[in-house]
Motif scaffolding. Structure first.
Motif, PDB file in Angstrom:
ATOM      1  N   LEU A   1     -43.155 113.159  76.476  1.00  0.00           N
ATOM      2  CA  LEU A   1     -41.618 113.057  76.368  1.00  0.00           C
ATOM      3  C   LEU A   1     -41.056 113.888  77.655  1.00  0.00           C
ATOM      4  CD1 LEU A   1     -41.020 113.464  72.706  1.00  0.00           C
ATOM      5  CD2 LEU A   1     -41.184 111.324  73.960  1.00  0.00           C
ATOM      6  N   ILE A   2     -41.483 115.016  77.789  1.00  0.00           N
ATOM      7  CA  ILE A   2     -40.660 115.888  78.754  1.00  0.00           C
ATOM      8  C   ILE A   2     -40.866 115.337  80.346  1.00  0.00           C
ATOM      9  CG2 ILE A   2     -40.576 118.128  80.040  1.00  0.00           C
ATOM     10  CD1 ILE A   2     -41.050 119.327  77.085  1.00  0.00           C
ATOM     11  N   GLY A   3     -42.090 114.880  80.676  1.00  0.00           N
ATOM     12  CA  GLY A   3     -42.608 114.321  82.068  1.00  0.00           C
ATOM     13  C   GLY A   3     -41.536 113.237  82.344  1.00  0.00           C
ATOM     14  N   PRO A   4     -41.539 112.243  81.603  1.00  0.00           N
ATOM     15  CA  PRO A   4     -40.680 110.865  81.947  1.00  0.00           C
ATOM     16  C   PRO A   4     -39.239 111.554  82.023  1.00  0.00           C
ATOM     17  CG  PRO A   4     -42.283 110.320  80.280  1.00  0.00           C
ATOM     18  CD  PRO A   4     -42.478 112.035  80.429  1.00  0.00           C
ATOM     19  N   LEU A   5     -38.872 112.413  81.303  1.00  0.00           N
ATOM     20  CA  LEU A   5     -37.298 112.654  81.215  1.00  0.00           C
ATOM     21  C   LEU A   5     -37.059 113.304  82.415  1.00  0.00           C
ATOM     22  CD1 LEU A   5     -34.747 112.921  79.751  1.00  0.00           C
ATOM     23  CD2 LEU A   5     -35.649 114.997  78.672  1.00  0.00           C
ATOM     24  N   LEU A   6     -37.834 114.338  82.991  1.00  0.00           N
ATOM     25  CA  LEU A   6     -37.788 115.036  84.072  1.00  0.00           C
ATOM     26  C   LEU A   6     -37.883 114.004  85.375  1.00  0.00           C
ATOM     27  CD1 LEU A   6     -37.562 117.828  85.588  1.00  0.00           C
ATOM     28  CD2 LEU A   6     -40.217 117.984  85.661  1.00  0.00           C
ATOM     29  N   GLY A   7     -38.846 113.103  85.342  1.00  0.00           N
ATOM     30  CA  GLY A   7     -38.854 112.222  86.476  1.00  0.00           C
ATOM     31  C   GLY A   7     -37.713 111.103  86.501  1.00  0.00           C
ATOM     32  N   SER A   8     -37.126 110.912  85.376  1.00  0.00           N
ATOM     33  CA  SER A   8     -36.096 110.078  85.449  1.00  0.00           C
ATOM     34  C   SER A   8     -34.864 110.759  86.032  1.00  0.00           C
ATOM     35  CB  SER A   8     -35.709 109.565  84.240  1.00  0.00           C
ATOM     36  OG  SER A   8     -36.896 108.791  83.257  1.00  0.00           O
ATOM     37  N   VAL A   9     -34.702 111.976  85.881  1.00  0.00           N
ATOM     38  CA  VAL A   9     -33.332 112.541  86.430  1.00  0.00           C
ATOM     39  C   VAL A   9     -33.496 113.198  87.899  1.00  0.00           C
ATOM     40  CG1 VAL A   9     -32.763 113.202  84.134  1.00  0.00           C
ATOM     41  CG2 VAL A   9     -34.322 114.839  85.534  1.00  0.00           C
TER      42      VAL A   9
ATOM     43  N   GLY B   1     -45.123 116.881  91.578  1.00  0.00           N
ATOM     44  CA  GLY B   1     -45.876 116.820  90.605  1.00  0.00           C
ATOM     45  C   GLY B   1     -47.102 117.678  90.422  1.00  0.00           C
ATOM     46  N   ALA B   2     -47.749 117.893  91.252  1.00  0.00           N
ATOM     47  CA  ALA B   2     -48.871 118.613  91.388  1.00  0.00           C
ATOM     48  C   ALA B   2     -48.757 120.082  91.312  1.00  0.00           C
ATOM     49  CB  ALA B   2     -49.572 118.551  92.588  1.00  0.00           C
ATOM     50  N   TRP B   3     -47.385 120.645  91.539  1.00  0.00           N
ATOM     51  CA  TRP B   3     -47.307 122.055  91.420  1.00  0.00           C
ATOM     52  C   TRP B   3     -46.320 122.140  90.132  1.00  0.00           C
ATOM     53  CZ3 TRP B   3     -49.008 126.374  93.572  1.00  0.00           C
ATOM     54  CH2 TRP B   3     -50.120 126.009  94.453  1.00  0.00           C
ATOM     55  N   LEU B   4     -45.720 121.168  89.480  1.00  0.00           N
ATOM     56  CA  LEU B   4     -45.252 121.191  88.065  1.00  0.00           C
ATOM     57  C   LEU B   4     -46.355 121.370  87.218  1.00  0.00           C
ATOM     58  CD1 LEU B   4     -42.587 118.466  88.132  1.00  0.00           C
ATOM     59  CD2 LEU B   4     -42.311 120.754  87.851  1.00  0.00           C
ATOM     60  N   TRP B   5     -47.465 120.944  87.573  1.00  0.00           N
ATOM     61  CA  TRP B   5     -48.803 120.990  86.811  1.00  0.00           C
ATOM     62  C   TRP B   5     -49.491 122.268  87.067  1.00  0.00           C
ATOM     63  CZ3 TRP B   5     -54.032 120.116  88.854  1.00  0.00           C
ATOM     64  CH2 TRP B   5     -54.997 120.231  87.906  1.00  0.00           C
ATOM     65  N   LYS B   6     -49.526 122.713  88.293  1.00  0.00           N
ATOM     66  CA  LYS B   6     -50.402 123.790  88.760  1.00  0.00           C
ATOM     67  C   LYS B   6     -49.703 125.176  88.363  1.00  0.00           C
ATOM     68  CE  LYS B   6     -53.022 121.756  92.460  1.00  0.00           C
ATOM     69  NZ  LYS B   6     -53.025 121.874  94.000  1.00  0.00           N
TER      70      LYS B   6
ATOM     71  N   GLY C   1     -47.813 114.819  80.668  1.00  0.00           N
ATOM     72  CA  GLY C   1     -46.533 115.207  81.207  1.00  0.00           C
ATOM     73  C   GLY C   1     -46.633 114.544  82.746  1.00  0.00           C
ATOM     74  N   LEU C   2     -47.711 114.881  83.340  1.00  0.00           N
ATOM     75  CA  LEU C   2     -47.715 114.712  84.755  1.00  0.00           C
ATOM     76  C   LEU C   2     -47.625 113.183  85.050  1.00  0.00           C
ATOM     77  CD1 LEU C   2     -47.595 115.959  87.528  1.00  0.00           C
ATOM     78  CD2 LEU C   2     -49.968 116.379  87.477  1.00  0.00           C
ATOM     79  N   VAL C   3     -48.763 112.378  84.130  1.00  0.00           N
ATOM     80  CA  VAL C   3     -48.831 111.074  84.477  1.00  0.00           C
ATOM     81  C   VAL C   3     -47.185 110.425  84.143  1.00  0.00           C
ATOM     82  CG1 VAL C   3     -49.593 108.948  83.478  1.00  0.00           C
ATOM     83  CG2 VAL C   3     -51.150 110.959  83.857  1.00  0.00           C
ATOM     84  N   GLY C   4     -46.785 110.798  83.107  1.00  0.00           N
ATOM     85  CA  GLY C   4     -45.346 110.284  82.678  1.00  0.00           C
ATOM     86  C   GLY C   4     -44.316 110.588  83.853  1.00  0.00           C
ATOM     87  N   PHE C   5     -44.478 111.813  84.483  1.00  0.00           N
ATOM     88  CA  PHE C   5     -43.624 112.000  85.544  1.00  0.00           C
ATOM     89  C   PHE C   5     -43.732 111.246  86.442  1.00  0.00           C
ATOM     90  CE2 PHE C   5     -42.833 114.272  89.622  1.00  0.00           C
ATOM     91  CZ  PHE C   5     -41.597 114.620  89.447  1.00  0.00           C
ATOM     92  N   PHE C   6     -44.792 110.865  86.996  1.00  0.00           N
ATOM     93  CA  PHE C   6     -45.194 109.977  88.174  1.00  0.00           C
ATOM     94  C   PHE C   6     -44.529 108.456  87.906  1.00  0.00           C
ATOM     95  CE2 PHE C   6     -49.120 112.379  89.655  1.00  0.00           C
ATOM     96  CZ  PHE C   6     -48.483 113.354  90.543  1.00  0.00           C
ATOM     97  N   LEU C   7     -44.783 108.081  86.172  1.00  0.00           N
ATOM     98  CA  LEU C   7     -44.500 106.589  86.252  1.00  0.00           C
ATOM     99  C   LEU C   7     -42.848 106.618  86.136  1.00  0.00           C
ATOM    100  CD1 LEU C   7     -46.958 105.727  83.303  1.00  0.00           C
ATOM    101  CD2 LEU C   7     -46.969 105.047  85.752  1.00  0.00           C
ATOM    102  N   ALA C   8     -42.202 107.802  85.703  1.00  0.00           N
ATOM    103  CA  ALA C   8     -40.770 107.527  85.814  1.00  0.00           C
ATOM    104  C   ALA C   8     -40.184 107.698  86.898  1.00  0.00           C
ATOM    105  CB  ALA C   8     -40.438 108.797  84.747  1.00  0.00           C
ATOM    106  N   THR C   9     -40.896 108.497  88.021  1.00  0.00           N
ATOM    107  CA  THR C   9     -40.259 108.589  89.371  1.00  0.00           C
ATOM    108  C   THR C   9     -40.239 107.205  90.235  1.00  0.00           C
ATOM    109  OG1 THR C   9     -42.455 109.429  90.241  1.00  0.00           O
ATOM    110  CG2 THR C   9     -40.406 110.956  89.469  1.00  0.00           C
ATOM    111  N   VAL C  10     -40.981 106.294  89.437  1.00  0.00           N
ATOM    112  CA  VAL C  10     -41.157 104.932  90.436  1.00  0.00           C
ATOM    113  C   VAL C  10     -40.510 103.712  89.535  1.00  0.00           C
ATOM    114  CG1 VAL C  10     -43.250 105.592  91.661  1.00  0.00           C
ATOM    115  CG2 VAL C  10     -43.638 104.514  89.363  1.00  0.00           C
TER     116      VAL C  10
END
Length: 293
Positions: free
Chosen positions: A251-259, A271-276, A284-293
């Motif tokens: 839930l948090i990853g796509p929300l962050l990617g959307s904004v 995204g790599a350093w949000l994970w590291k 969350g990282l996969v959701g972040f990638f998908l939301a940013t595109v």
């Protein structure tokens, strides 16, 4: 105004250690995929390979997609392949998407092309693998294919397939160069054509021009996150493990990617350093990638 500049100078002077850390991590992140052997072999190979695919494979898949449309056969796989072999420029991809709709390509196939052109290109996969490992690459691939399937189902069951699809692509004024007649399918003779190889060189130069700024911004933002993540002021999300933690990440990853309004490639380093820094987990990282595109 003078007082403002004095306060700014005092703040920057007190943050010298942080800026030095930021510069160090930005340089370190750049060295990993572009300098440190054998990763440059993968990274630069992906960019050269993408240019070759654009010159030799994309025209063939575009012709196949339009041929399938004329014959009223399923066009999912040609649309997917056209996206994979396309350029990294989102403006060009969007123009191609509109041109496909003008040429009578069904909306489901056009969206299949659009989603794959943003998510499934060769350089995109290689950079994810180099920066995050093959597990995330596989997860991203599965997530993108599921997203494409859901969009196709939604277009079939929810969105009415009426005359609006014929009107929507022509809302933008002018004629796209992508509307030119499609070139014939590639053949072995095309490999001996100097025009095709010249097209590959042109595609590589265009890709470098398009990706230079996003790559630079991605490195700077990733370096900032890396430096901030080592400081006491960094916000850590202690979501715990198990299913509940992964669901919260999803839930948090796509929300962050959307904004963040980031573009593909730039978000790979961020995204790599949000994970590291343990801000996001894999889901969350996969959701972040998908939301940013």
């Amino acid at each position: 105004m003078y007082t403002l500049f004095v306060k700014l100078a005092q703040f920057l002077n007190g943050q010298q250690a942080f800026f030095a850390d930021w510069f160090f991590w930005t340089l370190a992140i750049f060295r990993h995929p572009f300098v440190m052997w054998p990763f440059p072999l993968m990274t630069y190979g992906a960019f050269f390979g993408s240019a070759l695919l654009q010159a030799f494979a994309a025209p063939r898949w575009r012709a196949r997609l339009l041929a399938r449309t004329a014959a009223r056969r399923t066009a999912a796989w040609p649309a997917l392949a056209l996206g994979v072999t396309g350029p990294p420029d989102w403006r060009t991809n969007l123009a191609t998407f509109e041109a496909l709709l003008r040429r009578g390509v069904p909306p489901a196939a056009a969206f299949t092309y659009l989603l794959s052109s943003y998510n499934l290109t060769l350089y995109f996969f290689v950079l994810i693998t180099v920066n995050n490992g093959p597990q995330l690459t596989l997860g991203h691939l599965i997530a993108v294919l599921l997203m494409i399937a859901l969009v196709r189902l939604g277009l079939r069951w929810v969105v009415p397939q009426g005359p609006l699809w014929g009107q929507a692509p022509v809302l933008r004024a002018g004629t796209s160069p992508q509307e030119a007649p499609s070139p014939p399918a590639s053949s072995p003779a095309r490999l001996a054509s100097w025009r095709a190889w010249l097209g590959a060189v042109w595609a590589l130069g265009r890709d470098v021009k398009v990706l230079f700024v996003p790559l630079l911004l991605g490195l700077l933002l990733a370096g900032f996150l890396a430096a901030w993540g080592r400081s006491e002021s960094f916000v850590e999300l202690h979501l715990g493990g198990g299913v509940a933690g992964q669901l919260l990440n999803a839930l948090i990853g796509p929300l962050l990617g959307s904004v963040t309004f980031m573009v593909p490639v730039l978000n790979i380093f961020v995204g790599a350093w949000l994970w590291k820094t343990e801000f996001l987990a894999y889901a969350g990282l996969v959701g972040f990638f998908l939301a940013t595109v």
